[in-house]
Scaffold this motif. Sequence first.
Motif, PDB file in Angstrom:
ATOM      1  N   ALA A  13      36.371  44.171  24.706  1.00 63.53           N
ATOM      2  CA  ALA A  13      36.925  44.751  25.925  1.00 63.53           C
ATOM      3  C   ALA A  13      36.804  43.751  27.055  1.00 63.53           C
ATOM      4  O   ALA A  13      35.848  42.980  27.114  1.00 63.53           O
ATOM      5  CB  ALA A  13      36.186  46.043  26.279  1.00 63.53           C
ATOM      6  N   LEU A  14      37.785  43.793  27.929  1.00 61.38           N
ATOM      7  CA  LEU A  14      37.826  42.862  29.054  1.00 61.38           C
ATOM      8  C   LEU A  14      38.356  43.598  30.274  1.00 61.38           C
ATOM      9  O   LEU A  14      39.406  44.246  30.217  1.00 61.38           O
ATOM     10  CB  LEU A  14      38.751  41.687  28.707  1.00 61.38           C
ATOM     11  N   ARG A  15      37.634  43.517  31.358  1.00 58.80           N
ATOM     12  CA  ARG A  15      38.073  44.094  32.636  1.00 58.80           C
ATOM     13  C   ARG A  15      38.824  43.007  33.387  1.00 58.80           C
ATOM     14  O   ARG A  15      38.328  41.881  33.504  1.00 58.80           O
ATOM     15  CB  ARG A  15      36.847  44.553  33.411  1.00 58.80           C
ATOM     16  N   LEU A  16      39.995  43.348  33.896  1.00 59.52           N
ATOM     17  CA  LEU A  16      40.847  42.373  34.580  1.00 59.52           C
ATOM     18  C   LEU A  16      41.082  42.797  36.030  1.00 59.52           C
ATOM     19  O   LEU A  16      41.463  43.946  36.282  1.00 59.52           O
ATOM     20  CB  LEU A  16      42.195  42.260  33.860  1.00 59.52           C
ATOM     21  N   PRO A  17      40.914  41.888  36.977  1.00 62.35           N
ATOM     22  CA  PRO A  17      41.205  42.221  38.368  1.00 62.35           C
ATOM     23  C   PRO A  17      42.715  42.238  38.599  1.00 62.35           C
ATOM     24  O   PRO A  17      43.487  41.745  37.772  1.00 62.35           O
ATOM     25  CB  PRO A  17      40.562  41.074  39.147  1.00 62.35           C
ATOM     26  N   HIS A  18      43.116  42.808  39.712  1.00 65.47           N
ATOM     27  CA  HIS A  18      44.528  42.754  40.096  1.00 65.47           C
ATOM     28  C   HIS A  18      44.796  41.339  40.608  1.00 65.47           C
ATOM     29  O   HIS A  18      44.580  41.023  41.783  1.00 65.47           O
ATOM     30  CB  HIS A  18      44.834  43.796  41.168  1.00 65.47           C
ATOM     31  N   ASP A  19      45.241  40.487  39.714  1.00 59.04           N
ATOM     32  CA  ASP A  19      45.375  39.055  39.993  1.00 59.04           C
ATOM     33  C   ASP A  19      46.524  38.518  39.141  1.00 59.04           C
ATOM     34  O   ASP A  19      46.634  38.883  37.974  1.00 59.04           O
ATOM     35  CB  ASP A  19      44.058  38.367  39.610  1.00 59.04           C
ATOM     36  N   PRO A  20      47.362  37.661  39.683  1.00 58.08           N
ATOM     37  CA  PRO A  20      48.490  37.143  38.900  1.00 58.08           C
ATOM     38  C   PRO A  20      48.055  36.323  37.685  1.00 58.08           C
ATOM     39  O   PRO A  20      48.833  36.119  36.766  1.00 58.08           O
ATOM     40  CB  PRO A  20      49.273  36.291  39.897  1.00 58.08           C
ATOM     41  N   ARG A  21      46.806  35.878  37.652  1.00 55.31           N
ATOM     42  CA  ARG A  21      46.316  35.101  36.506  1.00 55.31           C
ATOM     43  C   ARG A  21      45.768  35.978  35.386  1.00 55.31           C
ATOM     44  O   ARG A  21      45.378  35.477  34.328  1.00 55.31           O
ATOM     45  CB  ARG A  21      45.227  34.133  36.978  1.00 55.31           C
ATOM     46  N   ALA A  22      45.758  37.290  35.571  1.00 55.06           N
ATOM     47  CA  ALA A  22      45.174  38.200  34.582  1.00 55.06           C
ATOM     48  C   ALA A  22      45.880  38.108  33.230  1.00 55.06           C
ATOM     49  O   ALA A  22      45.222  38.146  32.184  1.00 55.06           O
ATOM     50  CB  ALA A  22      45.196  39.637  35.092  1.00 55.06           C
ATOM     51  N   ALA A  23      47.188  37.977  33.218  1.00 48.71           N
ATOM     52  CA  ALA A  23      47.916  37.884  31.941  1.00 48.71           C
ATOM     53  C   ALA A  23      47.508  36.624  31.180  1.00 48.71           C
ATOM     54  O   ALA A  23      47.351  36.652  29.956  1.00 48.71           O
ATOM     55  CB  ALA A  23      49.419  37.904  32.176  1.00 48.71           C
ATOM     56  N   ARG A  24      47.307  35.538  31.886  1.00 48.21           N
ATOM     57  CA  ARG A  24      46.876  34.289  31.235  1.00 48.21           C
ATOM     58  C   ARG A  24      45.479  34.452  30.640  1.00 48.21           C
ATOM     59  O   ARG A  24      45.212  34.031  29.520  1.00 48.21           O
ATOM     60  CB  ARG A  24      46.899  33.139  32.227  1.00 48.21           C
ATOM     61  N   VAL A  25      44.585  35.074  31.388  1.00 46.59           N
ATOM     62  CA  VAL A  25      43.230  35.312  30.896  1.00 46.59           C
ATOM     63  C   VAL A  25      43.283  36.211  29.659  1.00 46.59           C
ATOM     64  O   VAL A  25      42.586  35.973  28.665  1.00 46.59           O
ATOM     65  CB  VAL A  25      42.344  35.934  32.003  1.00 46.59           C
TER      66      VAL A  25
END
Length: 147
Positions: A13-25
């Motif tokens: 599981a991974l929590r992602l911030p609202h950030d345009p780089r989230a898809a890359r991460v």
Amino acid sequence: MRTVSLSDTWAYALRLPHDPRAARVARMTVRSVLDSHDRHEVRDAVELLTSELVTNTYRHTSGPASLRLTALADGRLRVGVWDTHPCIPAPFGRPPHDHVPLALPDADGGRGLRLVQEYADFWGGVSLGDGVLDRRAGKLLWFETGR
């Protein structure tokens, strides 16, 4: 001497911030996890579809997102992406699933959910509420592939 046998089932599981780089991460995480579990045969499709879902969370919500990658006992992989918006888009509605129309050739978007229809074996979604009375607001979209 005992030998250790790795389980066929696992979850990350991974929590992602609202950030345009989230898809890359998310793509890098999926690639790393699937490579470490020798699931190369589904890596490209899972990476692409995960990227599309995470991109949509950034484009259509203002909050964080979560990614969960799970290996099921029968060899399938399930990817779930949670975000803060309760609306379930096509093709994730109730069966028979809504179909996403083809995007116009010169359109800037509109292809991601169509890719889910084409490359995933199964998919679905569930609304978790609007956040007014329930802290679990948002939705969970998922797809399965890889059998």
